[in-house]
Scaffold this active site. Structure first.
Site, PDB file in Angstrom:
ATOM      1  N   ARG A  73     -29.642  -6.916 -30.264  1.00  0.00           N
ATOM      2  CA  ARG A  73     -29.430  -8.148 -31.035  1.00  0.00           C
ATOM      3  C   ARG A  73     -30.049  -9.290 -30.245  1.00  0.00           C
ATOM      4  NH1 ARG A  73     -27.473 -10.535 -27.210  1.00  0.00           N
ATOM      5  NH2 ARG A  73     -27.130 -12.277 -28.622  1.00  0.00           N
ATOM      6  N   ALA A 121     -32.547 -12.891 -31.230  1.00  0.00           N
ATOM      7  CA  ALA A 121     -33.792 -13.015 -31.999  1.00  0.00           C
ATOM      8  C   ALA A 121     -35.036 -12.428 -31.299  1.00  0.00           C
ATOM      9  CB  ALA A 121     -34.001 -14.478 -32.378  1.00  0.00           C
ATOM     10  N   ASP A 157     -32.124 -18.604 -33.841  1.00  0.00           N
ATOM     11  CA  ASP A 157     -32.582 -17.439 -34.615  1.00  0.00           C
ATOM     12  C   ASP A 157     -33.731 -17.796 -35.543  1.00  0.00           C
ATOM     13  OD1 ASP A 157     -29.694 -16.652 -33.797  1.00  0.00           O
ATOM     14  OD2 ASP A 157     -30.753 -14.818 -34.391  1.00  0.00           O
ATOM     15  N   ASN A 209     -28.522 -20.782 -35.645  1.00  0.00           N
ATOM     16  CA  ASN A 209     -28.090 -20.036 -34.461  1.00  0.00           C
ATOM     17  C   ASN A 209     -26.678 -19.519 -34.746  1.00  0.00           C
ATOM     18  OD1 ASN A 209     -28.652 -19.104 -31.730  1.00  0.00           O
ATOM     19  ND2 ASN A 209     -27.069 -20.521 -31.062  1.00  0.00           N
ATOM     20  N   LYS A 210     -26.147 -18.791 -33.797  1.00  0.00           N
ATOM     21  CA  LYS A 210     -24.839 -18.142 -33.953  1.00  0.00           C
ATOM     22  C   LYS A 210     -23.791 -19.094 -34.524  1.00  0.00           C
ATOM     23  CE  LYS A 210     -24.014 -14.779 -33.491  1.00  0.00           C
ATOM     24  NZ  LYS A 210     -24.036 -13.911 -34.701  1.00  0.00           N
TER      25      LYS A 210
HETATM   26  O1  MRU Z   1     -25.868 -11.983 -34.017  1.00  0.00           O
HETATM   27  P1  MRU Z   1     -26.677 -12.061 -32.751  1.00  0.00           P
HETATM   28  O2  MRU Z   1     -25.924 -11.650 -31.538  1.00  0.00           O
HETATM   29  O3  MRU Z   1     -28.007 -11.362 -32.897  1.00  0.00           O
HETATM   30  O4  MRU Z   1     -26.987 -13.619 -32.603  1.00  0.00           O
HETATM   31  C1  MRU Z   1     -27.754 -14.052 -31.525  1.00  0.00           C
HETATM   32  C2  MRU Z   1     -27.861 -15.524 -31.404  1.00  0.00           C
HETATM   33  O5  MRU Z   1     -27.349 -16.279 -32.213  1.00  0.00           O
HETATM   34  C3  MRU Z   1     -28.712 -16.046 -30.285  1.00  0.00           C
HETATM   35  O6  MRU Z   1     -28.257 -17.293 -29.860  1.00  0.00           O
HETATM   36  C4  MRU Z   1     -30.162 -16.181 -30.770  1.00  0.00           C
HETATM   37  O7  MRU Z   1     -30.610 -14.994 -31.327  1.00  0.00           O
HETATM   38  C5  MRU Z   1     -31.068 -16.599 -29.695  1.00  0.00           C
HETATM   39  S1  MRU Z   1     -31.337 -15.317 -28.544  1.00  0.00           S
HETATM   40  C6  MRU Z   1     -32.419 -15.789 -27.340  1.00  0.00           C
END
Ligand code: MRU
Length: 341
Positions: free
Chosen positions: A55, A57, A233, A243-244
């Protein structure tokens, strides 16, 4: 290929190609166990993506590209390779890096076959680590000496091929002798902050304090946060940032308390075809991720639970976007276009 062999990294590469398979750190098992999953087929890899064994991005970008390489080697018919690429690209909808990686490897395959697809995936993986180090160097300038940095989710080595984006900034500041300390929100419901970010920072020897997500406002109000640094993301053409889930409230709090809110992401996360954040598809994940914690149901059976995995922070709340090409400042429209061409 994925890391400088002269540099001893305490965290192994998140994803790499090994003897015809895609080998991933199994992030579902951390922090309890550092184990690996080997994907021998596109089905395996799609499953690893949707269950979040891999997981983050940029890691998903590399996964998509290696997935196309896997499809090109294991599937006979060209139509099947294209269908597999579509499946990989659709395994999670929000991070634009996934389709970006799939498309790049697919174009290479169209031009030069399976070997070219693999070479492209290897290039993406190597460029990810180099780009993250550059993000770290640019971003460290935004981290004051002895800063208390608040981060959310995991935008570290595990969310990339190596080194990390938001955590890359913290790591570069640490390597530059700035002695940063991190506040890490646990990041309900999947707990990437508690399980992954805390694990990484601990391995790197960077002081880390875990907090319940709900404590961020109190910390900012008491003057205990100097800067918020998060990953992304997808960044829309106007600078809105997906983002998350839980990132947007941090940006609102940061504005209220005069704390800089910094986004660190590679240019592959910029999506100029998505004009604003409202056009970004936000993944809905299974309600049980919210209602069940560590195998235990914490809500009455039958009660509905909503589980949006991401939120969108409007560009006006973002102080700076750090990419491998430098630090972008508002207004973002032109800066993002220039950075991604
Ligand atoms: O659901 P996830 O764990 O894939 O979400 C990840 C995030 O929200 C990260 O902050 C984002 O992908 C940036 S990673 C460098």
């Amino acid at each position: 290929v994925v890391s400088d062999p002269t540099h001893q990294d305490p965290i192994p590469p998140t994803i790499e190609w090994r003897q015809g398979r895609v080998r991933l750190i199994d992030q579902r098992a951390l922090p309890g166990e550092l184990r690996f999953v080997e994907c021998a087929s596109v089905d395996d890899l799609c499953d690893a993506i949707s269950t979040m064994a891999v997981r983050g991005a940029p890691a998903l970008g590399a996964a998509g590209a290696f997935g196309v390489a896997l499809a090109a080697r294991t599937l006979s018919d060209d139509a099947n390779v294209r269908a597999a690429a579509r499946r990989l690209g659709g395994a999670r909808p929000t991070a634009i890096n996934l389709t970006w990686g799939v498309d790049r490897a697919l174009e290479a395959w169209e031009r030069g076959g399976a070997d070219a697809a693999l070479a492209e995936a290897e290039r993406i993986a190597a460029a990810d680590v180099a780009g993250n180090r550059a993000i770290g160097e640019h971003g460290a300038g935004l981290v004051p000496q002895s800063a208390r940095v608040l981060t959310h989710c995991n935008a570290g080595s595990l969310a990339t091929v190596g080194y990390g984006t938001a955590l890359g900034v913290v790591r570069a500041a640490h390597e530059a002798g700035k002695r940063p300390r991190a506040w890490v929100g646990e990041t309900r419901p999947v707990l990437q902050g508690a399980r992954l970010t805390a694990w990484e920072l601990d391995r790197l020897g960077i002081p880390v304090t875990l907090i319940a997500d709900a404590m961020a406002g109190s910390l900012m109000a008491s003057g205990d946060v100097d800067v918020v640094v998060v990953g992304a993301d997808r960044i829309a053409a106007n600078g809105d940032v997906a983002n998350k889930i839980g990132t947007y409230p941090l940006a609102v709090l940061a504005r209220e308390h005069g704390v800089p809110f910094v986004v660190a992401a590679p240019t592959s996360t910029i999506d100029l075809d998505t004009p604003t954040g409202s056009a970004i598809p936000v993944e809905e994940r299974p309600p049980d991720e919210v209602a069940v914690v560590a195998g235990e149901r914490i809500a009455p059976t039958g009660v509905a639970a909503a589980n949006r995995a991401f939120d969108v922070t409007p560009a006006r709340l973002v102080t700076a976007i750090v990419t491998e090409r430098g630090v972008l400042r508002p207004p973002y429209e032109d800066a993002l276009r220039t950075a991604s061409t």
